[in-house]
Structures are given as structure tokens and as C-alpha cells.
Write a protein that holds these residues in place. Structure first.
Motif, PDB file in Angstrom:
ATOM      1  N   HIS A  78      -9.154  -3.899   3.064  1.00 34.56           N
ATOM      2  CA  HIS A  78      -8.500  -5.141   2.664  1.00 34.56           C
ATOM      3  C   HIS A  78      -9.520  -6.153   2.139  1.00 34.56           C
ATOM      4  O   HIS A  78      -9.275  -6.831   1.131  1.00 34.56           O
TER       5      HIS A  78
ATOM      6  N   CYS B 253       0.850  -1.187   0.000  1.00 38.69           N
ATOM      7  CA  CYS B 253       0.000   0.000   0.000  1.00 38.69           C
ATOM      8  C   CYS B 253       0.886   1.238   0.000  1.00 38.69           C
ATOM      9  O   CYS B 253       1.699   1.414   0.921  1.00 38.69           O
TER      10      CYS B 253
ATOM     11  N   LEU C 222      -2.560  -1.902  -3.075  1.00 42.46           N
ATOM     12  CA  LEU C 222      -3.785  -1.603  -2.346  1.00 42.46           C
ATOM     13  C   LEU C 222      -3.917  -0.090  -2.252  1.00 42.46           C
ATOM     14  O   LEU C 222      -2.986   0.588  -1.802  1.00 42.46           O
TER      15      LEU C 222
ATOM     16  N   GLY D 243      -3.520  -6.597   7.350  1.00 43.40           N
ATOM     17  CA  GLY D 243      -4.921  -6.572   6.962  1.00 43.40           C
ATOM     18  C   GLY D 243      -5.575  -7.912   6.751  1.00 43.40           C
ATOM     19  O   GLY D 243      -6.806  -7.994   6.675  1.00 43.40           O
TER      20      GLY D 243
ATOM     21  N   ALA E 143       0.728  -3.110   5.129  1.00 45.54           N
ATOM     22  CA  ALA E 143      -0.265  -3.937   4.442  1.00 45.54           C
ATOM     23  C   ALA E 143      -0.353  -5.352   4.986  1.00 45.54           C
ATOM     24  O   ALA E 143      -1.377  -6.020   4.817  1.00 45.54           O
TER      25      ALA E 143
END
Length: 285
Positions: free
Chosen positions: A111, A24, A71, A86, A83
Motif C-alpha cells: 500500500h 485490489c 492496487l 491498508g 483494500a
């Protein structure tokens, strides 16, 4: 306890396997609250440097031939860059997160939406857990931390959701509030050799230490200085180990065991209590 005593006399030949990661971008990253011992809102984050460090990490993965999906960050969620927290995914199954602190709880929905859009079956949890922060996947088992951010009830729930045995390990040092800052998977056991880990024993309860030493008698036991440099928050493809540049002792020991250390600078993310693995979710086959 030393790293030297756990280093094999003859290093085996290690083989990399292409991995599928989710990251992300850090466009929202900042430290504006404190939910772990590393976070201090009075210490400014250099957001430009953070973006450069994150991009360098992504470039390393791409250079190693791994797949990276992105993401989309959500405004007002500064920890979404981490990330790994999630969800945890094995094959076509995913066990979603239910964050311990309200500041992060909205991340779980992002997520789920992302993973379902990618065609994955997502099990929504009833119990508190923080995804790959506390669940580390090997070929035959999932190692699971508890004590700070994930409950043992979530371990049992994850076992059913993922169809994989889960081994519970108690964490006792708040500096190592997630399993993935106290233990890293060097080889998940999908290759020719056995699974292999590196870990910091003092982060675990006596019972957890006994369990890990029984399961991984040749595991690499990390020095405290390297553990505190987030050295165990690494990502390995079975040969190449991407880890914080500050963990020099661990890097040397990995090289002696046949791994190829790939040092990166993620100093800005340590201000939020995370490093390489925290920024990297893996969709395990």
C-alpha cells in the motif's frame, strides 16, 4: 432500539458526490488461516465466483461515475483484496497501516509503495492499526475503532498524521472486529446537510454508544440480522449506498431516509470476514 424509530418523517433529498476508490483484484483471495470469527479454512472459497462478485462491485462503482484505481495483488497475500485495511487518506495525507497479525503485515508495504507512486505523502505508523477498517473519515472528524485490531495510541498518531480530530470508539463484540463492520458513513457532511451514519449499538462499549448518540442523535440504528449480514460494511457516495444484498431490512430503512440502496452479492468475501467497504479504500478529498 428499532430502525423505524430513527427514520425521519420526511426523507431529505440526498446528493451523490463523485468519489475516488482503490480496489485490489481478488486473484490471490482465499481463506487459508483464521484471524477473525468469520474465517474457517475448512470452508472452500469459490474463487471463480469471488472474481465475478468483485468485478460486479467494480462495475457498480464505474456505473455510478466513480474513479477506481487498482492496487496490484501480491502473491501469497490472500487478504489484499480487502483494500480498505491498508491505509487511511485525507487530502494529500495518508496514515499507513501496521497490521495486527503477521499473516497480513506485508500488505502494508504494498500500500505504501502504491500510494507514494501516486504522489501521496505517507506517514508510516509506529502503532498497530488497520487503516480504514478502523478509521472512518467525515468532513470534520475521523471516527476510530479500537479493541481488536487498532490501538488508541494509533488514534493519536493518526490525528497528528492526518491533521483531523479523531474520536475513539471501543468495540466489544469480536464478530465486529473492525469499526467498518459495526458502523458505516452514509453522508460524510461535505454536502448541504449534516453527517449521517448507520450503526449497530451492541458492537460498542457503553461509553462509545453515548458518544455516538451525542454526535449523531438521528443516526440509523441497525438490526442485528442486518449487521451480521455485513450490512454496515457499505460504501455510500451520499446518495447511493452499495451494500450486501442480504441486508434487506437496512436497505428498506435507507430508502425511507432518502438514500438509494444498491445491493450486491459478495458472499465469498464474507468467508474472509469482509464485504463491500472492506474491498474498497477511499482517497478522501
Amino acid at each position: 432500539m428499532t430502525q423505524i424509530l430513527t427514520t425521519p418523517l420526511v426523507a431529505p433529498v440526498r446528493s451523490a458526490r463523485t468519489r475516488h476508490y482503490v480496489m485490489c483484484p481478488p486473484t490471490e483471495f482465499d481463506v487459508v488461516y483464521s484471524i477473525n470469527p468469520w474465517m474457517d479454512p475448512s470452508t472452500a472459497v469459490d474463487r471463480e465466483l469471488a472474481r465475478a462478485q468483485w468485478q460486479a462491485l467494480q462495475d457498480v462503482y464505474a456505473g455510478l461515475g466513480h474513479r477506481i484505481d487498482l492496487l496490484e495483488p501480491v502473491a501469497g497475500l490472500p487478504d489484499m483484496v480487502f483494500a480498505a485495511n491498508g491505509a487511511v487518506s485525507v487530502a494529500d495525507r495518508t496514515y499507513g497501516a501496521a497490521f495486527a497479525f503477521p499473516q497480513r503485515q506485508a500488505e502494508a508495504h504494498a500500500h505504501v509503495d502504491f500510494l507514494r507512486a501516486a504522489g501521496r505523502e505517507v506517514h508510516r505508523p509506529a502503532h498497530t492499526n488497520e487503516g480504514e477498517g478502523d478509521f472512518l473519515v467525515l468532513r470534520d472528524v475521523v471516527l476510530a475503532g479500537h479493541g481488536f485490531r487498532t490501538t488508541t495510541d494509533a488514534h493519536r498518531e493518526a490525528e497528528a498524521a492526518l491533521g483531523r480530530p479523531v474520536v475513539s470508539l471501543e468495540l466489544v463484540d469480536p464478530r465486529f472486529y473492525h469499526l467498518d463492520v459495526a458502523l458505516g458513513v452514509l453522508d460524510d457532511g461535505h454536502g448541504d446537510g449534516p453527517a449521517d451514519i448507520a450503526w449497530f449499538p451492541a458492537a460498542f462499549s457503553p461509553a462509545a454508544r453515548r458518544t455516538l448518540r451525542r454526535m449523531f442523535p438521528g443516526a440509523l440504528e441497525c438490526f442485528e440480522a442486518d449487521a451480521l449480514a455485513f450490512g454496515l460494511n457499505f460504501v455510500s457516495d451520499g446518495r447511493n449506498v452499495v451494500l450486501p444484498a442480504e441486508a434487506t431490512g437496512l436497505a428498506a430503512s435507507l430508502r425511507e431516509r432518502g438514500y438509494e440502496p444498491v445491493p450486491v452479492e459478495l458472499s465469498e468475501f464474507v468467508k474472509g470476514g469482509g464485504s463491500v467497504k472492506c474491498c474498497t479504500a477511499e482517497l478522501h478529498r
